[in-house]
Design a protein around this motif. Structure first.
Motif, PDB file in Angstrom:
ATOM      1  N   ARG A 171       0.826  -1.196   0.000  1.00 47.79           N
ATOM      2  CA  ARG A 171       0.000   0.000   0.000  1.00 47.79           C
ATOM      3  C   ARG A 171       0.860   1.245   0.000  1.00 47.79           C
ATOM      4  NH1 ARG A 171      -3.881  -2.080   4.672  1.00 47.79           N
ATOM      5  NH2 ARG A 171      -5.006  -3.581   3.452  1.00 47.79           N
ATOM      6  N   PRO A 172       0.449   2.270  -0.762  1.00 49.84           N
ATOM      7  CA  PRO A 172       1.215   3.501  -0.753  1.00 49.84           C
ATOM      8  C   PRO A 172       1.058   4.227   0.577  1.00 49.84           C
ATOM      9  CG  PRO A 172      -0.706   3.670  -2.202  1.00 49.84           C
ATOM     10  CD  PRO A 172      -0.667   2.267  -1.674  1.00 49.84           C
ATOM     11  N   ALA A 173       1.985   5.072   0.883  1.00 46.10           N
ATOM     12  CA  ALA A 173       1.937   5.877   2.095  1.00 46.10           C
ATOM     13  C   ALA A 173       2.512   7.234   1.774  1.00 46.10           C
ATOM     14  CB  ALA A 173       2.748   5.195   3.199  1.00 46.10           C
ATOM     15  N   LEU A 174       2.480   8.117   2.750  1.00 52.41           N
ATOM     16  CA  LEU A 174       3.132   9.401   2.543  1.00 52.41           C
ATOM     17  C   LEU A 174       4.574   9.094   2.215  1.00 52.41           C
ATOM     18  CD1 LEU A 174       1.678  11.504   5.467  1.00 52.41           C
ATOM     19  CD2 LEU A 174       0.967  11.461   3.101  1.00 52.41           C
ATOM     20  N   ARG A 175       5.055   9.651   1.155  1.00 49.90           N
ATOM     21  CA  ARG A 175       6.394   9.286   0.720  1.00 49.90           C
ATOM     22  C   ARG A 175       7.242  10.519   0.496  1.00 49.90           C
ATOM     23  NH1 ARG A 175       2.670   8.246  -3.244  1.00 49.90           N
ATOM     24  NH2 ARG A 175       2.932   9.371  -5.173  1.00 49.90           N
ATOM     25  N   PRO A 176       8.556  10.365   0.672  1.00 53.69           N
ATOM     26  CA  PRO A 176       9.439  11.496   0.421  1.00 53.69           C
ATOM     27  C   PRO A 176       9.506  11.807  -1.064  1.00 53.69           C
ATOM     28  CG  PRO A 176      10.704   9.530   0.922  1.00 53.69           C
ATOM     29  CD  PRO A 176       9.250   9.179   1.125  1.00 53.69           C
ATOM     30  N   VAL A 177       9.810  13.030  -1.364  1.00 52.01           N
ATOM     31  CA  VAL A 177       9.957  13.444  -2.747  1.00 52.01           C
ATOM     32  C   VAL A 177      11.327  12.983  -3.226  1.00 52.01           C
ATOM     33  CG1 VAL A 177      10.070  15.444  -4.270  1.00 52.01           C
ATOM     34  CG2 VAL A 177       8.449  15.410  -2.373  1.00 52.01           C
ATOM     35  N   PRO A 215      10.315  19.875  -3.484  1.00 51.21           N
ATOM     36  CA  PRO A 215       9.114  20.695  -3.574  1.00 51.21           C
ATOM     37  C   PRO A 215       9.429  22.140  -3.210  1.00 51.21           C
ATOM     38  CG  PRO A 215       9.100  19.434  -1.559  1.00 51.21           C
ATOM     39  CD  PRO A 215      10.300  18.983  -2.340  1.00 51.21           C
ATOM     40  N   ALA A 216       8.538  23.008  -3.576  1.00 54.03           N
ATOM     41  CA  ALA A 216       8.662  24.407  -3.186  1.00 54.03           C
ATOM     42  C   ALA A 216       8.648  24.490  -1.664  1.00 54.03           C
ATOM     43  CB  ALA A 216       7.505  25.202  -3.773  1.00 54.03           C
ATOM     44  N   ASP A 217       9.251  25.523  -1.122  1.00 52.51           N
ATOM     45  CA  ASP A 217       9.294  25.682   0.323  1.00 52.51           C
ATOM     46  C   ASP A 217       7.925  25.472   0.943  1.00 52.51           C
ATOM     47  OD1 ASP A 217      11.970  26.230   0.284  1.00 52.51           O
ATOM     48  OD2 ASP A 217      11.712  28.412   0.319  1.00 52.51           O
ATOM     49  N   GLY A 218       7.862  24.551   1.869  1.00 51.42           N
ATOM     50  CA  GLY A 218       6.633  24.322   2.611  1.00 51.42           C
ATOM     51  C   GLY A 218       5.611  23.434   1.935  1.00 51.42           C
ATOM     52  N   GLU A 219       5.858  22.979   0.701  1.00 54.67           N
ATOM     53  CA  GLU A 219       4.847  22.172   0.018  1.00 54.67           C
ATOM     54  C   GLU A 219       4.482  20.933   0.807  1.00 54.67           C
ATOM     55  OE1 GLU A 219       3.943  19.699  -4.084  1.00 54.67           O
ATOM     56  OE2 GLU A 219       5.756  20.869  -3.960  1.00 54.67           O
ATOM     57  N   LEU A 220       5.440  20.319   1.471  1.00 56.78           N
ATOM     58  CA  LEU A 220       5.170  19.104   2.240  1.00 56.78           C
ATOM     59  C   LEU A 220       5.235  19.341   3.744  1.00 56.78           C
ATOM     60  CD1 LEU A 220       7.120  16.497   0.092  1.00 56.78           C
ATOM     61  CD2 LEU A 220       4.693  17.033   0.047  1.00 56.78           C
ATOM     62  N   SER A 221       5.291  20.575   4.169  1.00 56.17           N
ATOM     63  CA  SER A 221       5.400  20.855   5.602  1.00 56.17           C
ATOM     64  C   SER A 221       4.197  20.342   6.381  1.00 56.17           C
ATOM     65  CB  SER A 221       5.596  22.350   5.841  1.00 56.17           C
ATOM     66  OG  SER A 221       4.468  23.069   5.377  1.00 56.17           O
ATOM     67  N   ALA A 258      -4.106  21.093   2.671  1.00 58.75           N
ATOM     68  CA  ALA A 258      -2.838  20.928   1.962  1.00 58.75           C
ATOM     69  C   ALA A 258      -2.680  19.485   1.486  1.00 58.75           C
ATOM     70  CB  ALA A 258      -1.675  21.327   2.860  1.00 58.75           C
ATOM     71  N   CYS A 259      -3.104  18.540   2.297  1.00 59.97           N
ATOM     72  CA  CYS A 259      -3.040  17.122   1.943  1.00 59.97           C
ATOM     73  C   CYS A 259      -3.914  16.842   0.721  1.00 59.97           C
ATOM     74  CB  CYS A 259      -3.500  16.296   3.138  1.00 59.97           C
ATOM     75  SG  CYS A 259      -3.601  14.520   2.832  1.00 59.97           S
ATOM     76  N   LEU A 260      -5.119  17.379   0.723  1.00 61.29           N
ATOM     77  CA  LEU A 260      -6.023  17.173  -0.403  1.00 61.29           C
ATOM     78  C   LEU A 260      -5.448  17.782  -1.669  1.00 61.29           C
ATOM     79  CD1 LEU A 260      -8.628  16.225  -1.668  1.00 61.29           C
ATOM     80  CD2 LEU A 260      -9.731  18.307  -0.790  1.00 61.29           C
ATOM     81  N   GLU A 261      -4.934  18.988  -1.578  1.00 57.79           N
ATOM     82  CA  GLU A 261      -4.346  19.626  -2.762  1.00 57.79           C
ATOM     83  C   GLU A 261      -3.144  18.841  -3.274  1.00 57.79           C
ATOM     84  OE1 GLU A 261      -5.539  21.919  -4.799  1.00 57.79           O
ATOM     85  OE2 GLU A 261      -7.294  21.869  -3.500  1.00 57.79           O
ATOM     86  N   TYR A 262      -2.352  18.316  -2.347  1.00 56.53           N
ATOM     87  CA  TYR A 262      -1.214  17.482  -2.746  1.00 56.53           C
ATOM     88  C   TYR A 262      -1.711  16.262  -3.522  1.00 56.53           C
ATOM     89  CZ  TYR A 262       2.777  14.368  -2.553  1.00 56.53           C
ATOM     90  OH  TYR A 262       3.798  13.520  -2.903  1.00 56.53           O
TER      91      TYR A 262
END
Length: 99
Positions: free
Chosen positions: A9-15, A21-27, A65-69
């Motif tokens: 199963r996928p999970a939150l993963r590093p880029v 990502p742009a500053d704060g995109e995954l903050s 932010a999670c939804l937009e991601y």
């Protein structure tokens, strides 16, 4: 013997390196409530309830932010930002129809 399918199963993963990502995109991931629970809640077996995951998303500060991601990166599995796969698909279609 039960099969350990959580590894699939996928999970939150590093880029990946080189695609920072742009500053704060995954903050939002740093304080996301999902990071404090197991992935099985957000990536349930087909036909299982997503109610608990959505309830947790509903009180999470990073929900938007999670939804937009998820929408930006076309996440196709699991609950992201309080929406299931089908709900995100419907939202994408609605957004596309307004353009």
């Amino acid at each position: 013997m039960p099969i350990n399918d959580t590894a699939e199963r996928p999970a939150l993963r590093p880029v990946p390196a080189g695609t920072a990502p742009a500053d704060g995109e995954l903050s939002w991931q740093e304080t996301a409530l999902c990071a404090q629970t197991g992935p099985e809640l957000f990536f349930p077996e087909p036909g299982s309830s997503t109610r608990e995951a959505k309830m947790l998303c509903g009180i999470c500060e990073g929900r938007e932010a999670c939804l937009e991601y998820a929408l930006t990166h076309d996440e196709r599995f699991g609950v992201w930002g309080g929406l299931s796969e089908q709900e995100r698909y419907a939202l994408r279609r609605r957004r596309a129809g307004r353009r």
